[in-house]
Design a protein around this motif. Sequence first.
Motif, mmCIF file in Angstrom:
data_model
loop_
_atom_site.group_PDB
_atom_site.id
_atom_site.type_symbol
_atom_site.label_atom_id
_atom_site.label_comp_id
_atom_site.label_asym_id
_atom_site.label_seq_id
_atom_site.Cartn_x
_atom_site.Cartn_y
_atom_site.Cartn_z
ATOM 1 N N ARG A 1 -56.882 -29.397 41.151
ATOM 2 C CA ARG A 1 -55.422 -29.293 41.176
ATOM 3 C C ARG A 1 -54.772 -30.619 40.770
ATOM 4 N NH1 ARG A 1 -55.384 -27.400 45.584
ATOM 5 N NH2 ARG A 1 -55.261 -25.210 44.996
ATOM 6 N N LEU A 2 -55.313 -31.725 41.244
ATOM 7 C CA LEU A 2 -54.781 -33.029 40.860
ATOM 8 C C LEU A 2 -54.932 -33.276 39.361
ATOM 9 C CD1 LEU A 2 -56.110 -35.376 43.700
ATOM 10 C CD2 LEU A 2 -53.828 -34.395 43.481
ATOM 11 N N ASP A 3 -56.061 -32.891 38.801
ATOM 12 C CA ASP A 3 -56.372 -33.205 37.412
ATOM 13 C C ASP A 3 -55.754 -32.243 36.418
ATOM 14 O OD1 ASP A 3 -57.917 -35.249 38.429
ATOM 15 O OD2 ASP A 3 -59.815 -34.160 38.245
ATOM 16 N N HIS A 4 -55.656 -30.953 36.795
ATOM 17 C CA HIS A 4 -55.251 -29.924 35.837
ATOM 18 C C HIS A 4 -54.061 -29.089 36.276
ATOM 19 C CE1 HIS A 4 -58.725 -30.476 33.157
ATOM 20 N NE2 HIS A 4 -59.424 -30.698 34.248
ATOM 21 N N GLY A 5 -53.594 -29.262 37.506
ATOM 22 C CA GLY A 5 -52.448 -28.492 37.961
ATOM 23 C C GLY A 5 -52.835 -27.270 38.767
ATOM 24 N N SER A 6 -51.835 -26.679 39.402
ATOM 25 C CA SER A 6 -52.070 -25.562 40.320
ATOM 26 C C SER A 6 -52.582 -24.318 39.615
ATOM 27 C CB SER A 6 -50.779 -25.227 41.070
ATOM 28 O OG SER A 6 -50.357 -26.318 41.859
ATOM 29 N N ALA A 7 -52.045 -24.032 38.415
ATOM 30 C CA ALA A 7 -52.434 -22.798 37.734
ATOM 31 C C ALA A 7 -53.926 -22.789 37.413
ATOM 32 C CB ALA A 7 -51.613 -22.630 36.461
ATOM 33 N N VAL A 8 -54.442 -23.917 36.938
ATOM 34 C CA VAL A 8 -55.868 -23.990 36.600
ATOM 35 C C VAL A 8 -56.718 -23.948 37.871
ATOM 36 C CG1 VAL A 8 -57.672 -25.440 35.589
ATOM 37 C CG2 VAL A 8 -55.464 -25.209 34.437
ATOM 38 N N ALA A 9 -56.295 -24.661 38.917
ATOM 39 C CA ALA A 9 -57.041 -24.627 40.177
ATOM 40 C C ALA A 9 -57.086 -23.212 40.735
ATOM 41 C CB ALA A 9 -56.413 -25.581 41.194
ATOM 42 N N ASN A 10 -55.973 -22.490 40.622
ATOM 43 C CA ASN A 10 -55.957 -21.101 41.094
ATOM 44 C C ASN A 10 -56.899 -20.229 40.274
ATOM 45 O OD1 ASN A 10 -54.065 -21.862 42.971
ATOM 46 N ND2 ASN A 10 -52.324 -21.001 41.867
ATOM 47 N N ALA A 11 -56.989 -20.494 38.970
ATOM 48 C CA ALA A 11 -57.913 -19.739 38.123
ATOM 49 C C ALA A 11 -59.363 -19.988 38.523
ATOM 50 C CB ALA A 11 -57.696 -20.104 36.649
ATOM 51 N N VAL A 12 -59.684 -21.237 38.855
ATOM 52 C CA VAL A 12 -61.038 -21.552 39.324
ATOM 53 C C VAL A 12 -61.315 -20.823 40.636
ATOM 54 C CG1 VAL A 12 -62.556 -23.389 40.147
ATOM 55 C CG2 VAL A 12 -61.082 -23.792 38.173
ATOM 56 N N ALA A 13 -60.345 -20.844 41.548
ATOM 57 C CA ALA A 13 -60.520 -20.165 42.832
ATOM 58 C C ALA A 13 -60.717 -18.670 42.649
ATOM 59 C CB ALA A 13 -59.319 -20.445 43.732
ATOM 60 N N ARG A 14 -59.963 -18.077 41.727
ATOM 61 C CA ARG A 14 -60.126 -16.633 41.482
ATOM 62 C C ARG A 14 -61.520 -16.329 40.961
ATOM 63 N NH1 ARG A 14 -54.767 -17.000 39.620
ATOM 64 N NH2 ARG A 14 -55.484 -17.232 37.469
ATOM 65 N N LEU B 1 -64.217 -17.940 41.566
ATOM 66 C CA LEU B 1 -65.176 -18.127 42.648
ATOM 67 C C LEU B 1 -64.891 -17.211 43.842
ATOM 68 C CD1 LEU B 1 -65.358 -22.032 42.587
ATOM 69 C CD2 LEU B 1 -66.988 -20.412 41.603
ATOM 70 N N VAL B 2 -63.789 -16.467 43.782
ATOM 71 C CA VAL B 2 -63.380 -15.549 44.847
ATOM 72 C C VAL B 2 -63.262 -16.297 46.177
ATOM 73 C CG1 VAL B 2 -63.691 -13.218 45.771
ATOM 74 C CG2 VAL B 2 -64.799 -13.840 43.628
ATOM 75 N N VAL B 3 -62.469 -17.372 46.159
ATOM 76 C CA VAL B 3 -62.200 -18.153 47.363
ATOM 77 C C VAL B 3 -60.703 -18.382 47.443
ATOM 78 C CG1 VAL B 3 -64.446 -19.294 47.341
ATOM 79 C CG2 VAL B 3 -62.513 -20.356 46.149
ATOM 80 N N PRO B 4 -60.176 -18.716 48.632
ATOM 81 C CA PRO B 4 -58.747 -19.020 48.742
ATOM 82 C C PRO B 4 -58.384 -20.175 47.827
ATOM 83 C CG PRO B 4 -59.729 -18.760 50.916
ATOM 84 C CD PRO B 4 -60.866 -18.786 49.935
ATOM 85 N N PRO B 5 -57.242 -20.093 47.122
ATOM 86 C CA PRO B 5 -56.900 -21.142 46.167
ATOM 87 C C PRO B 5 -56.499 -22.452 46.797
ATOM 88 C CG PRO B 5 -55.119 -19.545 46.347
ATOM 89 C CD PRO B 5 -56.273 -18.990 47.124
ATOM 90 N N HIS B 6 -56.048 -22.432 48.057
ATOM 91 C CA HIS B 6 -55.598 -23.702 48.634
ATOM 92 C C HIS B 6 -55.575 -23.618 50.149
ATOM 93 C CE1 HIS B 6 -53.430 -27.492 48.967
ATOM 94 N NE2 HIS B 6 -52.607 -26.912 49.818
ATOM 95 N N ARG C 1 -45.332 -23.164 45.097
ATOM 96 C CA ARG C 1 -44.698 -22.389 44.039
ATOM 97 C C ARG C 1 -43.846 -23.294 43.147
ATOM 98 N NH1 ARG C 1 -43.306 -17.089 44.006
ATOM 99 N NH2 ARG C 1 -45.370 -16.857 44.975
ATOM 100 N N ALA C 2 -43.154 -24.245 43.751
ATOM 101 C CA ALA C 2 -42.363 -25.187 42.964
ATOM 102 C C ALA C 2 -43.259 -26.003 42.030
ATOM 103 C CB ALA C 2 -41.576 -26.114 43.893
ATOM 104 N N GLN C 3 -44.414 -26.424 42.506
ATOM 105 C CA GLN C 3 -45.348 -27.164 41.654
ATOM 106 C C GLN C 3 -45.757 -26.323 40.447
ATOM 107 O OE1 GLN C 3 -48.113 -28.113 44.969
ATOM 108 N NE2 GLN C 3 -48.024 -30.225 44.231
ATOM 109 N N GLU C 4 -46.076 -25.059 40.688
ATOM 110 C CA GLU C 4 -46.492 -24.183 39.590
ATOM 111 C C GLU C 4 -45.373 -24.024 38.564
ATOM 112 O OE1 GLU C 4 -47.626 -20.590 41.489
ATOM 113 O OE2 GLU C 4 -49.472 -21.399 42.358
ATOM 114 N N LEU C 5 -44.142 -23.852 39.024
ATOM 115 C CA LEU C 5 -43.019 -23.670 38.110
ATOM 116 C C LEU C 5 -42.719 -24.958 37.346
ATOM 117 C CD1 LEU C 5 -40.676 -21.509 40.373
ATOM 118 C CD2 LEU C 5 -42.047 -20.748 38.412
#
Length: 348
Positions: free
Chosen positions: A179-192, A194-199, A275-279
């Motif tokens: 999330r620090l390196d690539h942002g929330s959207a990419v971190a959420n994609a990685v979590a999806r 791996l089927v784990v909670p995104p944060h 959500r604000a970070q993602e937007l």
Amino acid sequence: MTRTIPDVTTVALAATDGMLHFELSLAYEVFGTPPPALLGGAADPWYRVLVCGPRAVRVGRFRLEPDHGLDRLPRADTVIVPGWADVDVDPPAALVDAVRAAHEAGARVVSLCTGAFVLAAAGLLDGRRATTHWAHTQVLAARHPRVTVDPDVLYVDGGTVLTSAGKAAAMDLCLHLVRLDHGSAVANAVARRLVVPPHRDGGQAQFVTTPVPAPDQHQPLADLLPWVLERLDQPLSVEDLARRARLSSRHLGRHFRAATGTTPLQWLLVQRIRRAQELLEATDDSVDSIATATGMGTATTLRRHFNRTVGVPPDTYRRTFRTRAAHPRGGSALTDSAGRGPFPPASA
């Protein structure tokens, strides 16, 4: 030693005899496979993962052939030290020296679970707040009295030195790094993937005392949390959440504390900030529009909570991620007022 050539995408996993294979495999899985969001040609390069160690090593019950020696660690951008199996035995001097040299060269050094004992032996945790698996926090504190050991959190982000608690918390910290390196959207994609909670917030408790419910037992928050996430633009109160969950406000608070380690309002604020970070990362919407979309009401309110929670104003956060997209190998040197950076986890 000073690094002269940026190597901002390299993640080096330190592997020596006595490492725990779960944490090593977990880190390799998170950083070794780019998510679909990047496979389509996004600007940011994905990580190059290296396994570094002295010749063949025993990791858990497996034999592993590292790609490079430990002398490669100082030339990596991020060095990850997996869990250390026997905390009663001093970690190898070669490993401790290599981790210390990496930090001196400017690498971000991360420990997973009991890997904190390696960082402590290298002196990287002196004067810092750190954590490790709750079962070993007292040992870490007794052996290294200059370390402020926090047994009640999932991970601690100290900027250039980060530590996590055990197992699942190691995943939380790895996703935090993405999330620090690539942002929330990419971190959420990685979590999806791996089927784990995104944060999960770093400050969340390591474990809860309530038993795991039976499969047929209704979870009061299972339906409530998705319902809330679809309505972040609305002025929700604790009473609104309790009414939706068909609980009293007091019982709702107890369920939230048991499941998330925080209160309903604190959890709601974190979701609004996320959500604000993602937007901010993905749109050109004004801060006023984002404040409305996240239920903050006004830009002034959003800026106050965002700055307090994330450590920088929304406009600075947006510029930083736009800079990363334009100069993917340059990264950003932005830190908060405490010298941490680039952005700590969103926690109330």
